[in-house]
Design a protein around this motif. Structure first.
Motif, PDB file in Angstrom:
ATOM      1  N   LEU A  69      -0.813  12.179   1.561  1.00 47.27           N
ATOM      2  CA  LEU A  69      -1.402  10.997   0.916  1.00 47.27           C
ATOM      3  C   LEU A  69      -2.749  11.402   0.320  1.00 47.27           C
ATOM      4  CD1 LEU A  69      -1.693   7.945   0.371  1.00 47.27           C
ATOM      5  CD2 LEU A  69      -2.495   7.688   2.728  1.00 47.27           C
TER       6      LEU A  69
ATOM      7  N   GLU B 104      -5.295   6.506  -1.692  1.00 47.22           N
ATOM      8  CA  GLU B 104      -4.826   5.238  -1.124  1.00 47.22           C
ATOM      9  C   GLU B 104      -5.095   4.124  -2.125  1.00 47.22           C
ATOM     10  OE1 GLU B 104      -6.679   4.501   2.603  1.00 47.22           O
ATOM     11  OE2 GLU B 104      -5.765   6.224   3.580  1.00 47.22           O
TER      12      GLU B 104
ATOM     13  N   PRO C 177       0.808  -1.229   0.000  1.00 49.64           N
ATOM     14  CA  PRO C 177       0.000   0.000   0.000  1.00 49.64           C
ATOM     15  C   PRO C 177       0.840   1.277   0.000  1.00 49.64           C
ATOM     16  CG  PRO C 177      -0.924  -1.596   1.522  1.00 49.64           C
ATOM     17  CD  PRO C 177       0.385  -2.164   1.062  1.00 49.64           C
TER      18      PRO C 177
ATOM     19  N   ASP D 274      -4.147  -0.256  -2.811  1.00 54.28           N
ATOM     20  CA  ASP D 274      -3.494  -1.518  -2.464  1.00 54.28           C
ATOM     21  C   ASP D 274      -3.705  -2.459  -3.636  1.00 54.28           C
ATOM     22  OD1 ASP D 274      -2.423  -3.808  -1.410  1.00 54.28           O
ATOM     23  OD2 ASP D 274      -3.912  -4.060   0.176  1.00 54.28           O
TER      24      ASP D 274
ATOM     25  N   SER E 288       0.276   3.818  -3.313  1.00 52.84           N
ATOM     26  CA  SER E 288      -0.596   4.972  -3.113  1.00 52.84           C
ATOM     27  C   SER E 288       0.017   6.200  -3.775  1.00 52.84           C
ATOM     28  CB  SER E 288      -0.811   5.211  -1.612  1.00 52.84           C
ATOM     29  OG  SER E 288      -1.521   4.123  -1.050  1.00 52.84           O
TER      30      SER E 288
END
Ligand code: SF4
Length: 395
Positions: free
Chosen positions: A309, A312, A296, A314, A300
């Protein structure tokens, strides 16, 4: 039903009784009845023809992140398909059953350009991707599909090795909205020995896309232990991308698994991908990603200016979405490079094989609903923000 053999334009007579295909730098010189290296272009009736027009090896709805494209309509679904054959000879090919197919029978699905565009719309896909094998070799079909898609409001994505001659390249990319180009390594020796191709034409394609088109561009490198993953090679590659293409072109470093003619190399360790990402970021690449592993932090998206960030991710699954309504970092207002249009999609990580036969065209007003169907596997993105269509470069 369309004929699967059609005339082509990019070839010439050589004066020794042969004709030369001018689509890619391989420059196959053909006698009557001979096929080119890619197998799908051949000499027939004293001209070069494409033998797989309107034929596909199968269709699948994928997350756009699987192409991989992380800055192009994030979270949306894409109707993916390929044909047969390839103009490179990579020993590590991860799609060799398609790219090395010598059986036109592999091409089970007959599909007109209009049928593909209608299916993409009915399935709620924002784009169609030419993938699995290189669209360079089925140029005429890919262009007609891209045109039919654009008329239906669907974008066209090319997943390609970028090994192409300048004139057909210019025609092809007039019809394409986004491309992920494989930069397979950064030495001529690797390209010659392992891919049976050359590095320079690929670099020319990357420069062309970045500086002479509005095609959204991302780059992928499959890292293979001991062959193209040295610090020195990764440093040279990422310096070149940052310097020649600018820092906003996202780079993806993905993991190899043993396949085709290369089963003697181990799967790429996650640490190698992380190292490549660090080198890229250190050389000024603003968005570098790892792929084919769960990571992740490395998958990201962060604001390049303040480090916030903002998306996000994954593997292919989106998490939190923190860009502002006009696609800026919420912390420092810096614009994010990419192509965005409305809220992120919620397709998730699913891969859904489809058969075109039986898919009914969607009613015009149903496409947006279908774009984000209820997703049984995925958690919905937590964002309610919107962002408008644009393609930024802040380089
Ligand atoms: S597109 Fe195919 S036939 Fe044409 S030069 Fe390349 S490999 Fe040869």
């Amino acid at each position: 039903m369309v004929s699967s053999t059609v005339a082509t334009r990019y070839w010439h007579r050589t004066g020794d009784g042969r004709v030369q295909c001018d689509v890619c730098p391989r420059a196959c010189r053909l006698r009557e009845g001979q096929r080119g290296f890619c197998f799908v272009r051949m000499r027939q009736d004293d001209a070069v023809v494409l033998t797989t027009y309107g034929r596909s090896s199968g269709f699948c709805v994928d997350p756009i992140e699987k192409k991989p494209l992380n800055h192009f309509l994030p979270g949306s679904s894409v109707l993916s398909f390929g044909t047969a054959g390839c103009n490179l000879g990579c020993r590590f090919c991860q799609n060799w059953d398609i790219s090395k197919s010598r059986e036109i029978d592999t091409l089970a699905d007959a599909a007109t350009p209009q049928a593909i565009a209608s299916a993409a719309r009915a399935l709620g896909c924002r784009s169609v991707a030419f993938t699995y094998n290189d669209p360079v070799i089925f140029l005429e079909y890919a262009i007609d599909v891209a045109d039919a898609c654009r008329r239906a409001g669907i974008k066209a994505v090319a997943v390609t090795a970028g090994y192409m001659c300048p004139e057909p390249r210019a025609e092809f990319y007039r019809h394409i909205d986004a491309a992920n180009v494989d930069l397979k390594g950064f030495t001529s020796g690797f390209y010659h020995r392992v891919c049976l191709a050359g590095l320079d034409p690929v670099l020319q394609t990357l420069r062309y896309l970045r500086h002479e088109t509005s095609v959204w561009l991302e780059i992928t490198t499959l890292l293979i232990s001991g062959l193209n993953d040295s610090d020195q090679e990764l440093d040279a590659m990422t310096r070149w991308v940052a310097g020649q293409l600018g820092p906003d072109v996202p780079m993806h470093f993905t993991a190899f698994h043993p396949d085709f003619k290369m089963r003697d190399r181990p799967p790429t360790p996650a640490a190698t991908l992380a190292r490549a990402r660090r080198i890229a970021l250190g050389n000024g690449i603003r968005h570098a990603y790892t792929g084919n592993v769960h990571d992740p932090a490395g998958q990201s998206t962060y604001c390049h200016y303040c480090g916030e960030l903002v998306i996000e991710r994954d593997w292919y699954r989106l998490g939190g979405w923190r860009l502002t309504s006009d696609g800026r970092c919420p912390a420092c207002d810096t614009p994010m490079a990419g192509v965005f249009d409305g809220p992120p999609g919620t397709w998730g990580a699913r891969r859904q094989p489809v058969q075109l036969a039986g898919i009914r065209p969607a009613a015009p007003d149903s496409s947006r609903r279908a774009q984000n169907p209820p997703d049984r596997e995925e958690q919905p993105c937590d964002s309610t923000t919107t962002h408008s269509a644009r393609c930024w470069s802040t380089a």
